[in-house]
Design a protein around this motif. Structure first.
Motif, mmCIF file in Angstrom:
data_model
loop_
_atom_site.group_PDB
_atom_site.id
_atom_site.type_symbol
_atom_site.label_atom_id
_atom_site.label_comp_id
_atom_site.label_asym_id
_atom_site.label_seq_id
_atom_site.Cartn_x
_atom_site.Cartn_y
_atom_site.Cartn_z
ATOM 1 N N GLN A 152 0.837 -1.202 0.000
ATOM 2 C CA GLN A 152 0.000 0.000 0.000
ATOM 3 C C GLN A 152 0.874 1.254 0.000
ATOM 4 O O GLN A 152 0.614 2.214 -0.738
ATOM 5 N N TRP A 161 -6.691 4.760 2.662
ATOM 6 C CA TRP A 161 -7.831 5.126 1.817
ATOM 7 C C TRP A 161 -7.984 6.633 1.707
ATOM 8 O O TRP A 161 -8.316 7.158 0.633
ATOM 9 N N ARG A 167 -14.374 3.430 2.680
ATOM 10 C CA ARG A 167 -14.476 2.107 2.060
ATOM 11 C C ARG A 167 -15.715 1.412 2.594
ATOM 12 O O ARG A 167 -15.778 1.000 3.760
ATOM 13 N N LEU A 191 -13.915 -1.453 -6.721
ATOM 14 C CA LEU A 191 -13.079 -2.229 -5.795
ATOM 15 C C LEU A 191 -13.711 -3.583 -5.505
ATOM 16 O O LEU A 191 -13.025 -4.611 -5.483
ATOM 17 N N ASP A 223 -6.220 -1.842 -6.456
ATOM 18 C CA ASP A 223 -6.390 -0.438 -6.071
ATOM 19 C C ASP A 223 -5.806 0.508 -7.114
ATOM 20 O O ASP A 223 -6.382 1.558 -7.408
#
Length: 296
Positions: free
Chosen positions: A121, A159, A169, A180, A230
């Motif tokens: 991430q 996020w 989310r 997603l 993502d």
């Protein structure tokens, strides 16, 4: 060999002939099929249209070849998965190892998965010129079993940085969340396919567990691969392409062919998943202590 993905969005009749998928158009009378595709060339079949019909011999041949067949619901969302029940010669032995896996090992493996997920991430954020280094304290301080939920804390920050401070989310919301959902469902199906091909049982997880969840192990092992989905969703959002349609679905399915780095080896994501599941078997056999996980 890199396998093909077949996606059926129109009414079709699919049959088997000499280890080939024979594709007929249901809405046109024709003396010859639209196409024939060797099963050995196919890795994924996505059946989206509710009027597609598939012969039982073809389904069995696809299962024998470990082809991932995903069936979608009336809304076009992946709903179920065809899985081979006898895909590995050592399946019984590996199942016994899964059952015997102790909590200490499960927690150590989950720690590795969480670290890899947060690290990836952070790498995605950095690639997009966002402050990925802010996630470094999170993946550097994961405890066994992620006892203090570093994954959740990192996700909240991630996020907000990826899609803006107003983003939440939520699986029930539209737009980015719908994209997603679709991408993760395809990734989950591909992970389940890799799990079965390695002789593992998807129903026995390391961390995830729910009486209504048939694939908790897939939910565990797909975690470090989520940032690849993502990235595609971010690119779609940047181009204001937030509708789940044939074009965006095709782009999300292509995630399975994204390059993934394993040490000094570069592999398509779908192949990388099998490397991860094979490494889990080695950990269960006590031949290794580390999972083989991708670095974004």
């Amino acid at each position: 060999m890199l396998k093909r993905t077949l996606m059926f969005t129109n009414p079709m009749r699919l049959m088997l002939k000499q280890q080939q998928i024979v594709i007929w158009d249901k809405e046109q009378e024709a003396d010859s099929p639209l196409a024939t595709v060797p099963i050995e060339d196919v890795g994924i079949v996505v059946v989206e249209n509710q009027r597609v019909s598939i012969s039982i011999p073809l389904l069995n041949a696809l299962a024998d070849a470990n082809v991932m067949v995903v069936f979608c619901d009336a809304k076009g969302m992946p709903k179920s998965l065809l899985s081979n029940m006898d895909s590995n010669d050592c399946q019984c032995e590996i199942l016994n190892l899964q059952i015997a896996c102790g909590e200490v090992l499960k927690k150590q493996l989950w720690k590795q998965l969480v670290e890899a997920k947060i690290r990836n991430q952070a790498a995605l954020l950095s690639k997009l010129n966002k402050e990925g280094e802010l996630l470094k304290p999170y993946y550097n301080n994961v405890k066994s079993g992620d006892a203090d939920n570093r994954e959740g804390a990192a996700a909240h920050l991630y996020w907000q940085m990826l899609f803006g401070k107003g983003f939440v989310r939520n699986r029930e919301w539209l737009g980015v969340n719908t994209l997603l959902n679709y991408g993760y469902t395809i990734l989950r199906a591909a992970t389940a396919r890799a799990i079965v091909s390695s002789g593992l049982l998807p129903a026995i997880g390391l961390f995830h567990h729910n009486r209504s969840n048939a694939f908790p192990l897939a939910d565990d092992l797909m975690e470090p691969f989520r940032p690849y989905v993502d990235e595609v969703v971010y690119q779609l959002a940047e181009s204001d392409n937030l509708e789940l349609n044939k074009e965006t679905k095709a782009q999300l399915i292509q995630v399975l062919y994204a390059d993934t780095q394993f040490n000094k080896v570069l592999r398509p994501l779908s192949v990388g998943l099998t490397m991860t599941t094979a490494s889990l078997v080695k950990c269960l056999e006590k031949e290794a202590t580390k999972l083989s996980l991708p670095r974004f």
